[in-house]
Design a protein around this motif. Structure first.
Motif, PDB file in Angstrom:
ATOM      1  N   ASP A 259       0.914  -1.144  -0.108  1.00 42.12           N
ATOM      2  CA  ASP A 259       0.145   0.000   0.023  1.00 42.12           C
ATOM      3  C   ASP A 259       0.874   1.298   0.004  1.00 42.12           C
ATOM      4  O   ASP A 259       1.703   1.363   0.934  1.00 42.12           O
ATOM      5  CB  ASP A 259      -0.832   0.077   1.291  1.00 42.12           C
ATOM      6  N   ALA A 260       0.638   1.953  -0.959  1.00 38.25           N
ATOM      7  CA  ALA A 260       1.527   3.387  -1.157  1.00 38.25           C
ATOM      8  C   ALA A 260       0.486   4.361  -1.288  1.00 38.25           C
ATOM      9  O   ALA A 260      -0.463   4.402  -1.669  1.00 38.25           O
ATOM     10  CB  ALA A 260       2.371   3.122  -2.181  1.00 38.25           C
ATOM     11  N   ASN A 261       0.928   5.711  -0.915  1.00 39.27           N
ATOM     12  CA  ASN A 261       0.355   6.864  -1.077  1.00 39.27           C
ATOM     13  C   ASN A 261       1.223   7.867  -2.014  1.00 39.27           C
ATOM     14  O   ASN A 261       2.368   8.107  -1.563  1.00 39.27           O
ATOM     15  CB  ASN A 261       0.088   7.749   0.140  1.00 39.27           C
ATOM     16  N   GLY A 290       6.708  -5.853  -8.757  1.00 38.31           N
ATOM     17  CA  GLY A 290       5.374  -5.733  -8.756  1.00 38.31           C
ATOM     18  C   GLY A 290       4.854  -5.026  -9.719  1.00 38.31           C
ATOM     19  O   GLY A 290       5.281  -4.671 -10.804  1.00 38.31           O
ATOM     20  N   LYS A 291       3.487  -4.773  -9.405  1.00 35.82           N
ATOM     21  CA  LYS A 291       2.492  -4.124 -10.595  1.00 35.82           C
ATOM     22  C   LYS A 291       1.532  -3.394  -9.792  1.00 35.82           C
ATOM     23  O   LYS A 291       1.031  -3.941  -9.037  1.00 35.82           O
ATOM     24  CB  LYS A 291       2.155  -5.234 -11.516  1.00 35.82           C
ATOM     25  N   VAL A 292       1.216  -2.232 -10.408  1.00 36.12           N
ATOM     26  CA  VAL A 292      -0.012  -1.535  -9.859  1.00 36.12           C
ATOM     27  C   VAL A 292      -1.419  -2.114 -10.320  1.00 36.12           C
ATOM     28  O   VAL A 292      -1.214  -2.454 -11.481  1.00 36.12           O
ATOM     29  CB  VAL A 292       0.028   0.181 -10.654  1.00 36.12           C
ATOM     30  N   VAL A 293      -1.881  -2.464  -9.260  1.00 30.12           N
ATOM     31  CA  VAL A 293      -3.242  -3.143  -9.398  1.00 30.12           C
ATOM     32  C   VAL A 293      -4.556  -2.232  -9.025  1.00 30.12           C
ATOM     33  O   VAL A 293      -5.545  -2.598  -9.491  1.00 30.12           O
ATOM     34  CB  VAL A 293      -3.408  -4.683  -8.773  1.00 30.12           C
ATOM     35  N   ARG A 294      -4.284  -1.160  -8.561  1.00 27.94           N
ATOM     36  CA  ARG A 294      -5.577  -0.353  -8.116  1.00 27.94           C
ATOM     37  C   ARG A 294      -4.881   0.982  -7.699  1.00 27.94           C
ATOM     38  O   ARG A 294      -4.043   1.223  -7.025  1.00 27.94           O
ATOM     39  CB  ARG A 294      -6.269  -1.022  -6.902  1.00 27.94           C
ATOM     40  N   THR A 295      -5.896   1.860  -8.268  1.00 27.46           N
ATOM     41  CA  THR A 295      -5.563   3.318  -7.792  1.00 27.46           C
ATOM     42  C   THR A 295      -6.744   3.731  -7.085  1.00 27.46           C
ATOM     43  O   THR A 295      -7.794   3.390  -7.487  1.00 27.46           O
ATOM     44  CB  THR A 295      -5.323   4.106  -8.993  1.00 27.46           C
ATOM     45  N   GLY A 296      -6.296   4.759  -6.160  1.00 26.01           N
ATOM     46  CA  GLY A 296      -7.557   5.206  -5.022  1.00 26.01           C
ATOM     47  C   GLY A 296      -8.483   6.171  -5.851  1.00 26.01           C
ATOM     48  O   GLY A 296      -8.177   6.762  -6.927  1.00 26.01           O
ATOM     49  N   GLN A 297      -9.643   6.199  -5.156  1.00 27.28           N
ATOM     50  CA  GLN A 297     -10.642   7.211  -5.847  1.00 27.28           C
ATOM     51  C   GLN A 297     -10.915   8.748  -4.952  1.00 27.28           C
ATOM     52  O   GLN A 297     -11.893   9.357  -5.203  1.00 27.28           O
ATOM     53  CB  GLN A 297     -11.986   6.642  -5.825  1.00 27.28           C
ATOM     54  N   ALA A 298     -10.025   8.591  -4.006  1.00 23.96           N
ATOM     55  CA  ALA A 298     -10.242   9.950  -3.145  1.00 23.96           C
ATOM     56  C   ALA A 298      -8.886   9.834  -2.333  1.00 23.96           C
ATOM     57  O   ALA A 298      -8.171   9.005  -1.904  1.00 23.96           O
ATOM     58  CB  ALA A 298     -11.410   9.689  -2.030  1.00 23.96           C
ATOM     59  N   ALA A 299      -8.553  11.162  -2.162  1.00 28.80           N
ATOM     60  CA  ALA A 299      -7.220  11.564  -1.357  1.00 28.80           C
ATOM     61  C   ALA A 299      -7.266  11.069   0.105  1.00 28.80           C
ATOM     62  O   ALA A 299      -8.406  10.921   0.595  1.00 28.80           O
ATOM     63  CB  ALA A 299      -7.163  13.280  -1.171  1.00 28.80           C
ATOM     64  N   ARG A 321      -2.429  13.477  -1.116  1.00 25.68           N
ATOM     65  CA  ARG A 321      -1.821  12.032  -1.682  1.00 25.68           C
ATOM     66  C   ARG A 321      -3.060  11.175  -1.787  1.00 25.68           C
ATOM     67  O   ARG A 321      -3.978  11.222  -0.932  1.00 25.68           O
ATOM     68  CB  ARG A 321      -0.819  11.349  -0.632  1.00 25.68           C
ATOM     69  N   LEU A 322      -2.975  10.253  -2.724  1.00 22.32           N
ATOM     70  CA  LEU A 322      -3.819   9.295  -2.987  1.00 22.32           C
ATOM     71  C   LEU A 322      -3.405   7.959  -3.025  1.00 22.32           C
ATOM     72  O   LEU A 322      -2.072   7.695  -3.249  1.00 22.32           O
ATOM     73  CB  LEU A 322      -4.559   9.370  -4.419  1.00 22.32           C
ATOM     74  N   PRO A 323      -4.049   7.024  -2.456  1.00 20.02           N
ATOM     75  CA  PRO A 323      -3.645   5.631  -2.148  1.00 20.02           C
ATOM     76  C   PRO A 323      -3.467   4.752  -3.429  1.00 20.02           C
ATOM     77  O   PRO A 323      -4.442   4.709  -4.477  1.00 20.02           O
ATOM     78  CB  PRO A 323      -4.502   4.845  -1.418  1.00 20.02           C
ATOM     79  N   ILE A 324      -2.613   3.965  -3.642  1.00 18.10           N
ATOM     80  CA  ILE A 324      -2.468   2.885  -4.649  1.00 18.10           C
ATOM     81  C   ILE A 324      -2.162   1.699  -4.068  1.00 18.10           C
ATOM     82  O   ILE A 324      -1.551   1.525  -2.991  1.00 18.10           O
ATOM     83  CB  ILE A 324      -1.704   3.207  -5.846  1.00 18.10           C
ATOM     84  N   ARG A 325      -2.464   0.559  -4.919  1.00 15.55           N
ATOM     85  CA  ARG A 325      -1.898  -0.839  -4.271  1.00 15.55           C
ATOM     86  C   ARG A 325      -1.209  -1.459  -5.443  1.00 15.55           C
ATOM     87  O   ARG A 325      -1.460  -1.549  -6.604  1.00 15.55           O
ATOM     88  CB  ARG A 325      -3.142  -1.854  -3.942  1.00 15.55           C
ATOM     89  N   ILE A 326      -0.150  -2.027  -5.025  1.00 20.02           N
ATOM     90  CA  ILE A 326       0.958  -2.917  -5.902  1.00 20.02           C
ATOM     91  C   ILE A 326       0.914  -4.266  -5.396  1.00 20.02           C
ATOM     92  O   ILE A 326       1.247  -4.707  -4.265  1.00 20.02           O
ATOM     93  CB  ILE A 326       2.287  -2.058  -5.604  1.00 20.02           C
ATOM     94  N   SER A 327       0.756  -5.118  -6.516  1.00 16.83           N
ATOM     95  CA  SER A 327       0.985  -6.425  -5.887  1.00 16.83           C
ATOM     96  C   SER A 327       2.438  -6.943  -5.826  1.00 16.83           C
ATOM     97  O   SER A 327       3.420  -6.205  -6.291  1.00 16.83           O
ATOM     98  CB  SER A 327       0.531  -7.437  -7.327  1.00 16.83           C
ATOM     99  N   ILE A 328       2.595  -8.073  -5.093  1.00 19.79           N
ATOM    100  CA  ILE A 328       3.972  -8.447  -4.816  1.00 19.79           C
ATOM    101  C   ILE A 328       3.904  -9.700  -4.527  1.00 19.79           C
ATOM    102  O   ILE A 328       3.149 -10.321  -3.737  1.00 19.79           O
ATOM    103  CB  ILE A 328       4.796  -7.411  -3.874  1.00 19.79           C
ATOM    104  N   GLU A 329       4.938 -10.590  -4.923  1.00 16.81           N
ATOM    105  CA  GLU A 329       4.913 -11.979  -4.677  1.00 16.81           C
ATOM    106  C   GLU A 329       5.611 -12.342  -3.239  1.00 16.81           C
ATOM    107  O   GLU A 329       6.738 -11.594  -3.050  1.00 16.81           O
ATOM    108  CB  GLU A 329       5.498 -12.915  -5.618  1.00 16.81           C
ATOM    109  N   GLN A 330       4.927 -13.142  -2.514  1.00 21.85           N
ATOM    110  CA  GLN A 330       5.649 -13.344  -1.297  1.00 21.85           C
ATOM    111  C   GLN A 330       6.977 -14.431  -1.577  1.00 21.85           C
ATOM    112  O   GLN A 330       6.997 -15.058  -2.510  1.00 21.85           O
ATOM    113  CB  GLN A 330       4.745 -14.259  -0.444  1.00 21.85           C
ATOM    114  N   HIS A 331       8.029 -14.217  -0.649  1.00 23.56           N
ATOM    115  CA  HIS A 331       9.365 -14.911  -1.102  1.00 23.56           C
ATOM    116  C   HIS A 331       9.912 -15.623   0.276  1.00 23.56           C
ATOM    117  O   HIS A 331      10.091 -14.958   1.122  1.00 23.56           O
ATOM    118  CB  HIS A 331      10.330 -13.908  -1.348  1.00 23.56           C
ATOM    119  N   ASP A 332       9.435 -16.820   0.353  1.00 19.08           N
ATOM    120  CA  ASP A 332       9.905 -17.695   1.414  1.00 19.08           C
ATOM    121  C   ASP A 332       9.579 -17.157   2.913  1.00 19.08           C
ATOM    122  O   ASP A 332      10.159 -17.136   4.032  1.00 19.08           O
ATOM    123  CB  ASP A 332      11.248 -17.844   1.613  1.00 19.08           C
TER     124      ASP A 332
END
Length: 349
Positions: A259-261, A290-299, A321-332
C-alpha cells in the motif's frame, strides 16, 4: 576536471531520466488481510492453544469458550420438545378413539333409525287395518248387523293402533336425535386438532430456540478459516469474554501487497498495470518486482479523523496524496505486514 564534469553530467542525466520515467515513494508498507477474531458469545475462555507466531491450518482450533451451560440448556429443550410431542401423540390417540366410537355409534344409530322406520311402517299398516275394521263395524252397526260391543272393540283397536303409530313415529325422531348427538361428538376431533396445532406452535418455538442454542454452541469453538500465521493473542485461559471481545489476530502470509500513497501531482502518470520495483528496508540486498493493480478514488485526507476545513480563511496549499495498491509475490515468507518499503514505478514503459 573534464573527467569530473563528464561524470557529473552522466549522473545528472541519469537522475533526470529517472525522475522523468519513474515515480518514487519511500514511505510505503507491506500490507495483508489481518483478520481479527472476536467472540460472538458470553463465557469463560477454556483454551487458547495458539500463541503469536504460530502457524495454523484451516479448521485448527484457535480458542474455546465454556460450553457446559449451553449443553445443559440443550438437554432441557430436548426434554421439553419430547414432552410436547408426547402430548400431541396422546391427543391423536384420543382422536382415533373418538373416531372409532363415533363410527360405531353412527352405525348403531342408523340401524336404530331403520328399525324404528320399519316399526313405524308396521304400525301404519296396523292403523290402516284398524281404521278399515272400525269403518266396517260402524257401517254394520248402523244396520244392526253387529253389536255395540263389537263396535266398541273396533274403536279400541283403532285407538290402540293410532297410539302405536305415534309411538313408532316418536321412536324415529328419537333415533335421529341420538344419531345427531353421536355425529356432534365428532366435533371433539376438531377441538383436539386445534390443541394439537397449538402444541405444534409451541414445539416449533422450542425447536427454533434449540437451533439457536446449537448455533451458540458452535460459536464456542473458534476454528481457523484458512491457513495462516497468528499475529497477536489478546486473551488467556480463564478470562471472561463477551460478544465483540477480541481474541486474536491472524493473516494468510501468502497474500501480501504494498500500500502506497503518491502525490496528486504524480497521480495522473501512474496507471494500473504499471511495473514497479520494490526494495524492502529489512532486506537491503534484495529487490522485488510488482505491478500497480489499483488506484484510489479519493485523497487520504478525506478519511482523516480530524479534517481541516479552514474556517478562518487562511489557506496553506498542501499537496495531497492518493492511495495505490501494488502486487508483490511472497518470497519464502520474508515479507511481513507493516514492513517499510521503497517503491519505484515505471510510468513510461
Amino acid at each position: 576536471m573534464a573527467v569530473l564534469v563528464v561524470g557529473a553530467g552522466a549522473v545528472a542525466a541519469r537522475w533526470i531520466v529517472e525522475r522523468w520515467s519513474h515515480v518514487s515513494i519511500d514511505d510505503s508498507r507491506i500490507a495483508a488481510n489481518l483478520i481479527t477474531v472476536s467472540s460472538e458469545v458470553n463465557g469463560r475462555v477454556t483454551a487458547v492453544p495458539v500463541i503469536a507466531g504460530d502457524t495454523v491450518k484451516k479448521g485448527e482450533l484457535l480458542a474455546s469458550i465454556d460450553r457446559k451451560q449451553v449443553l445443559f440448556e440443550l438437554d432441557a429443550l430436548d426434554a421439553q420438545i419430547a414432552g410436547v410431542a408426547a402430548q400431541q401423540e396422546q391427543l391423536r390417540s384420543q382422536q382415533d378413539m373418538i373416531r372409532n366410537q363415533v363410527a360405531k355409534k353412527t352405525d348403531a344409530g342408523q340401524s336404530q333409525i331403520r328399525a324404528a322406520e320399519a316399526n313405524h311402517m308396521a304400525s301404519e299398516a296396523t292403523l290402516r287395518n284398524a281404521s278399515s275394521n272400525f269403518q266396517r263395524a260402524s257401517s254394520l252397526a248402523k244396520r244392526k248387523v253387529v253389536t255395540e260391543q263389537d263396535l266398541e272393540a273396533a274403536r279400541a283397536a283403532l285407538e290402540t293402533a293410532e297410539q302405536q303409530e305415534r309411538v313408532t313415529a316418536a321412536d324415529i325422531d328419537t333415533a335421529r336425535a341420538n344419531l345427531a348427538v353421536t355425529e356432534s361428538d365428532a366435533d371433539q376431533i376438531g377441538v383436539l386438532e386445534k390443541q394439537i396445532g397449538t402444541l405444534e406452535t409451541q414445539k416449533s418455538a422450542l425447536i427454533a430456540e434449540r437451533e439457536q442454542k446449537r448455533v451458540d454452541l458452535s460459536h464456542r469453538e473458534i476454528h481457523a478459516g484458512f491457513d495462516g500465521v497468528i499475529d497477536s493473542v489478546f486473551v488467556d485461559d480463564g478470562e471472561y469474554v463477551s460478544p465483540g471481545s477480541r481474541l486474536l489476530i491472524y493473516h494468510d502470509p501468502n497474500v501480501v501487497w504494498v500500500d502506497a500513497n503518491i502525490k496528486e501531482t504524480d497521480f495522473e502518470r501512474v496507471k494500473p498495470g504499471a511495473r514497479a520495483t520494490i526494495e524492502v528496508d529489512a532486506y537491503p540486498d534484495m529487490t522485488f518486482s510488482g505491478k500497480v493493480v489499483r488506484t484510489g478514488q479519493a485523497a487520504t485526507s478525506e478519511f482523516a479523523l480530524l479534517p481541516s476545513p479552514n474556517p478562518s480563511g487562511n489557506f496553506t496549499k498542501v499537496t495531497q496524496r492518493l492511495p495505490i495498491r501494488i502486487s508483490i509475490e511472497q518470497h519464502d515468507g520474508l515479507l511481513r505486514p507493516g514492513m517499510m518499503v521503497e517503491v519505484s514505478i515505471d510510468v513510461v514503459d
